[in-house]
Design an enzyme around this catalytic site. Sequence first.
Site, mmCIF file in Angstrom:
data_model
loop_
_atom_site.group_PDB
_atom_site.id
_atom_site.type_symbol
_atom_site.label_atom_id
_atom_site.label_comp_id
_atom_site.label_asym_id
_atom_site.label_seq_id
_atom_site.Cartn_x
_atom_site.Cartn_y
_atom_site.Cartn_z
ATOM 1 N N PHE A 1 16.679 2.793 23.662
ATOM 2 C CA PHE A 1 16.777 2.956 22.210
ATOM 3 C C PHE A 1 17.954 3.111 22.131
ATOM 4 C CE2 PHE A 1 16.877 7.618 24.618
ATOM 5 C CZ PHE A 1 17.962 7.888 23.897
ATOM 6 N N LYS B 1 10.528 -6.638 23.660
ATOM 7 C CA LYS B 1 9.969 -5.373 23.600
ATOM 8 C C LYS B 1 10.740 -3.870 22.767
ATOM 9 C CE LYS B 1 8.149 -0.728 24.245
ATOM 10 N NZ LYS B 1 9.210 0.519 23.625
ATOM 11 N N SER C 1 14.898 5.398 31.465
ATOM 12 C CA SER C 1 15.571 5.718 32.331
ATOM 13 C C SER C 1 15.273 5.065 34.157
ATOM 14 C CB SER C 1 14.659 7.355 32.159
ATOM 15 O OG SER C 1 13.130 6.653 32.589
ATOM 16 N N GLU D 1 20.779 13.628 34.529
ATOM 17 C CA GLU D 1 21.108 13.013 33.858
ATOM 18 C C GLU D 1 21.094 13.603 32.220
ATOM 19 O OE1 GLU D 1 21.604 7.789 31.764
ATOM 20 O OE2 GLU D 1 19.908 8.879 32.233
ATOM 21 N N GLU E 1 10.394 2.294 20.845
ATOM 22 C CA GLU E 1 9.614 2.627 19.532
ATOM 23 C C GLU E 1 10.163 3.096 18.344
ATOM 24 O OE1 GLU E 1 8.168 5.010 23.289
ATOM 25 O OE2 GLU E 1 8.752 3.138 23.007
ATOM 26 N N CYS F 1 24.397 4.896 29.283
ATOM 27 C CA CYS F 1 24.491 5.116 30.793
ATOM 28 C C CYS F 1 25.916 4.414 31.341
ATOM 29 C CB CYS F 1 23.278 4.262 31.208
ATOM 30 S SG CYS F 1 24.149 2.415 31.264
#
Length: 485
Positions: A150, A174, A227, A376, A177, A282
Amino acid sequence: MKYERVRNFINGSFKDVSSARTLPVISPVDGTLLAELPCSSAADLEHAVEAAQTAFPAWSRTPIKERVQVFFRYKYLLEKHLKGLAALVSEENGKTFSEAVAEVEKCIELTEFATSLPQLVAGEVLEVSTGVECRTSYVPLGVVASIVPFNFPAMVPNWTIPNAIALGNCMIIKPSEKVPLSLSVIARLLKEAGLPDGVLNIVNGDSEIVDAICDHPDITAISFVGSTRVAKIVYQRSTQQLKRCLALGGAKNHLLVLPDAKPDMTAQNVAASMSGCAGQRCMAASAMIGVGEVDHIVDLVCQEARKIIPGQNLGAVINQESKERIERYITEAEAQGARILVDGRGATVAGKESGTYVGPTVIDYVTADMAVAREEIFGPVISIMRTSTVDEALRIENENPYGNAAAVFTQNGGMARYIAERASAGMIGVNVGVPVPREPFSFGGWNESKFGVGDITGKSSIAFWTKLKKSTTKWNPEEGVNWMS
């Protein structure tokens, strides 16, 4: 609902999915319902794979110099529609408009690199004996997949789409969402650029469709960004099916600040690194290790942090769940004895009270065993630890399980090299707070920040998206045979 229902992109057109299950797409900027996202089923994935398989023979046989012409045109379209795509990225992800513009500009750079691939995959040829020639060539894998996160709705898809497709593969992608809208625009631009139907296909959904991608027997390779917890699952599940997989996970990036660092430059870099894209990247600085007397720099970091205002030059975090999780980390650190120098909890933006904002947060006197030092956070939070020696600081950095990035701030070249050589991270900065390599240098971390071999961008990506064919040819039997022929 601001936009029409999200649809899959299969064989060059947008199509509804077979499942009735849906998820809301909500803007973190102000809580607006942007769209409704259908969750694709395995049957929907099958349609996408069939389209890609049908397109692959012709696309893979197209000379690469012709394939990259699509990306020359796509680059022009990205430039033409930069502001519109950036506005959509900002709306669905929550980052500021200027950050979204920078994201699309990075898409343009990534595409520019893809147009150079004909010069990088020319192969090699050598006469290894009289009349005997050995040759190498790069061959596409077939149908490949990319699962993207995202935090960069446009950039991360462009880590993989231009290179994988220019190298002759057909792709299933993909999107997250949470942010599916930008990728639909990218698909339209690629179609306008002349990409043949079926070469790029989008399947929307949640973890169910991720599992289906990992399990599908006709998908040969998968890239994943997200993640570490999910990266491990995707890597293990897909490699069990004998696929190639490159799965990029989370990070805990350490900035080592030495007393001789340039104070203003260091403070600006630390603050920008920890708060850019609301810390949802990240490569964000999450931990600062002050070596020796650095109070004067910490004070300046706080001054810079206070200039960062939610809703102005600081975007929203992705949703309410993330906001609550980030604030729990801050509260827990405070309860454990850390000192909150700049507190971003409870941030709101006038007129956007339903938005999900966390203000910049500076936490001092953190110890290495605290959660804010180890895990994180993915928010605009910097945890400051104190050490008396460089080796002690390196020990803290090395013991963290992640390994995306590390940086050192100093004016001592020898010390910078000492730290750069010993930090356990794939990307190193010297007086650079976000050491992202620029093309053609590749992006990728170490340790639990990456699972698989190679990197996802730049020259290193070529080996992941292709297989190497070696050919040996002899046309002169009159020369006889020796051990080399």
